[in-house]
Scaffold this motif. Sequence first.
Motif, PDB file in Angstrom:
ATOM      1  N   ALA A 185       0.909  -1.188  -0.005  1.00 19.34           N
ATOM      2  CA  ALA A 185       0.101   0.048  -0.193  1.00 19.34           C
ATOM      3  C   ALA A 185       0.815   1.180  -0.013  1.00 19.34           C
ATOM      4  O   ALA A 185       0.573   2.039  -0.660  1.00 19.34           O
ATOM      5  CB  ALA A 185      -1.036   0.015   1.230  1.00 19.34           C
ATOM      6  N   TYR A 186       1.831   1.298   0.879  1.00 18.41           N
ATOM      7  CA  TYR A 186       2.747   2.467   0.778  1.00 18.41           C
ATOM      8  C   TYR A 186       3.475   2.451  -0.348  1.00 18.41           C
ATOM      9  O   TYR A 186       4.004   3.764  -0.833  1.00 18.41           O
ATOM     10  CB  TYR A 186       3.587   2.291   2.004  1.00 18.41           C
ATOM     11  CG  TYR A 186       4.734   3.593   2.305  1.00 18.41           C
ATOM     12  CD1 TYR A 186       4.146   4.583   3.029  1.00 18.41           C
ATOM     13  CD2 TYR A 186       5.889   3.248   1.729  1.00 18.41           C
ATOM     14  CE1 TYR A 186       4.991   5.724   3.298  1.00 18.41           C
ATOM     15  CE2 TYR A 186       6.815   4.358   2.223  1.00 18.41           C
ATOM     16  CZ  TYR A 186       6.313   5.828   2.749  1.00 18.41           C
ATOM     17  OH  TYR A 186       7.086   6.702   2.926  1.00 18.41           O
ATOM     18  N   ALA A 187       4.092   1.567  -0.976  1.00 20.30           N
ATOM     19  CA  ALA A 187       4.984   1.549  -2.310  1.00 20.30           C
ATOM     20  C   ALA A 187       4.183   1.999  -3.398  1.00 20.30           C
ATOM     21  O   ALA A 187       5.226   2.424  -4.369  1.00 20.30           O
ATOM     22  CB  ALA A 187       5.491   0.175  -2.420  1.00 20.30           C
ATOM     23  N   HIS A 188       2.858   1.978  -3.471  1.00 16.45           N
ATOM     24  CA  HIS A 188       2.314   2.379  -4.758  1.00 16.45           C
ATOM     25  C   HIS A 188       2.397   3.900  -5.063  1.00 16.45           C
ATOM     26  O   HIS A 188       2.828   4.437  -6.044  1.00 16.45           O
ATOM     27  CB  HIS A 188       0.766   2.273  -4.358  1.00 16.45           C
ATOM     28  CG  HIS A 188       0.047   2.488  -5.685  1.00 16.45           C
ATOM     29  ND1 HIS A 188      -0.452   3.848  -6.141  1.00 16.45           N
ATOM     30  CD2 HIS A 188      -0.112   1.994  -6.829  1.00 16.45           C
ATOM     31  CE1 HIS A 188      -1.027   3.783  -7.162  1.00 16.45           C
ATOM     32  NE2 HIS A 188      -0.883   2.624  -7.799  1.00 16.45           N
ATOM     33  N   ASP A 189       2.479   4.661  -3.941  1.00 12.54           N
ATOM     34  CA  ASP A 189       2.785   6.197  -4.075  1.00 12.54           C
ATOM     35  C   ASP A 189       4.290   6.473  -3.776  1.00 12.54           C
ATOM     36  O   ASP A 189       4.786   7.512  -4.114  1.00 12.54           O
ATOM     37  CB  ASP A 189       1.949   6.929  -3.131  1.00 12.54           C
ATOM     38  CG  ASP A 189       0.579   7.068  -3.364  1.00 12.54           C
ATOM     39  OD1 ASP A 189      -0.008   6.745  -4.736  1.00 12.54           O
ATOM     40  OD2 ASP A 189      -0.287   6.708  -2.434  1.00 12.54           O
ATOM     41  N   ASN A 190       4.984   5.489  -3.150  1.00  9.47           N
ATOM     42  CA  ASN A 190       6.477   5.811  -2.935  1.00  9.47           C
ATOM     43  C   ASN A 190       7.252   4.747  -3.328  1.00  9.47           C
ATOM     44  O   ASN A 190       8.042   4.139  -2.451  1.00  9.47           O
ATOM     45  CB  ASN A 190       6.449   5.907  -1.486  1.00  9.47           C
ATOM     46  CG  ASN A 190       5.809   6.977  -0.769  1.00  9.47           C
ATOM     47  OD1 ASN A 190       5.991   7.974  -0.855  1.00  9.47           O
ATOM     48  ND2 ASN A 190       4.708   6.619  -0.243  1.00  9.47           N
ATOM     49  N   PRO A 191       7.263   4.426  -4.719  1.00  6.18           N
ATOM     50  CA  PRO A 191       7.979   3.355  -5.237  1.00  6.18           C
ATOM     51  C   PRO A 191       9.548   3.205  -4.794  1.00  6.18           C
ATOM     52  O   PRO A 191      10.022   2.078  -5.002  1.00  6.18           O
ATOM     53  CB  PRO A 191       7.640   3.374  -6.629  1.00  6.18           C
ATOM     54  CG  PRO A 191       7.363   4.771  -7.174  1.00  6.18           C
ATOM     55  CD  PRO A 191       6.885   5.131  -5.858  1.00  6.18           C
ATOM     56  N   ARG A 236      12.471   2.568   0.616  1.00  2.00           N
ATOM     57  CA  ARG A 236      12.912   1.070   1.161  1.00  2.00           C
ATOM     58  C   ARG A 236      11.953   0.457   1.760  1.00  2.00           C
ATOM     59  O   ARG A 236      11.980  -0.807   2.095  1.00  2.00           O
ATOM     60  CB  ARG A 236      14.216   1.436   1.906  1.00  2.00           C
ATOM     61  CG  ARG A 236      15.547   1.874   1.316  1.00  2.00           C
ATOM     62  CD  ARG A 236      16.560   1.684   2.313  1.00  2.00           C
ATOM     63  NE  ARG A 236      17.834   2.135   1.444  1.00  2.00           N
ATOM     64  CZ  ARG A 236      19.113   2.084   1.749  1.00  2.00           C
ATOM     65  NH1 ARG A 236      19.284   1.832   3.188  1.00  2.00           N
ATOM     66  NH2 ARG A 236      20.059   2.561   1.182  1.00  2.00           N
ATOM     67  N   ALA A 237      10.852   1.061   2.020  1.00  2.00           N
ATOM     68  CA  ALA A 237       9.554   0.200   2.939  1.00  2.00           C
ATOM     69  C   ALA A 237       9.211  -0.938   2.075  1.00  2.00           C
ATOM     70  O   ALA A 237       8.507  -1.757   2.563  1.00  2.00           O
ATOM     71  CB  ALA A 237       8.504   1.384   3.229  1.00  2.00           C
ATOM     72  N   VAL A 238       9.462  -0.658   0.705  1.00  2.00           N
ATOM     73  CA  VAL A 238       8.770  -1.662  -0.313  1.00  2.00           C
ATOM     74  C   VAL A 238       9.904  -3.152  -0.055  1.00  2.00           C
ATOM     75  O   VAL A 238       8.901  -4.064  -0.048  1.00  2.00           O
ATOM     76  CB  VAL A 238       8.935  -1.520  -1.676  1.00  2.00           C
ATOM     77  CG1 VAL A 238      10.560  -1.490  -2.071  1.00  2.00           C
ATOM     78  CG2 VAL A 238       8.184  -2.248  -2.701  1.00  2.00           C
TER      79      VAL A 238
END
Length: 230
Positions: free
Chosen positions: A31-37, A40-42
């Motif tokens: 969910a977080y990586a969609h707007d923040n590709p 490093r959270a991905v």
Amino acid sequence: MIIDYDNFYKASTLIHITQGAALFILGASEAYAHDNPESRAVLAGPLALIAAAVLIPLLVLALPGGWSIEQLRAALEIRKGFYLFMAFACLFGAAGLSRLTQVSVKSGGGWQAFFLFFLAVSGALYFTMAWRVNEEAWRQVLAWHAAIGTTLLLAVAAKTANIFSGKRALHVGWAVLLLVTGLQLLTYKETPAAFGLRIVTFQAAPDLPAAKPASPSKNAGTADKKRSHH
């Protein structure tokens, strides 16, 4: 060698929690990586899957196995259903490594397909859990695991549709369904009846009255008298 049957259901509960934590973290990171590709959270999602793949066999070795390979072999022979948890460990590890590789090389394609494939097989595998427990617990186990498997398969379907359509709503659905699957696993508590020792009791038939000795028939007596005259 003493095998405590309580350790089977304790291990099962902890393994479900481990799986749930991994999928919940995966859902949150997706969910977080969609707007923040580029964040490093991905990496948190695939690393959580890999961690679960390592922890699941350790839980089986520690509880039913008592940190003994010989006892582990005996425990798995008694409860062959625990081989499914080993299969889950392999699938979670393979999914995590595929997603990690995809993120590292920054290309979608094949690695993303492998990632979704391993998650889909994991979802299908949840449906088989009910046939690996004691008969008296299979309905409860089936209801829980059918729900878990369904939401995970729906998550994979949503992500697959998102890849082809690019619609944001489908990506949100993918992440939400992963979170729901994770919560289901985190709140699951194995019933002791699922892997407990099965005791079969036999009830003795009531004592039947002793049969009365047959009295000699009148004909037999007559025949004896006739023979005695000869």
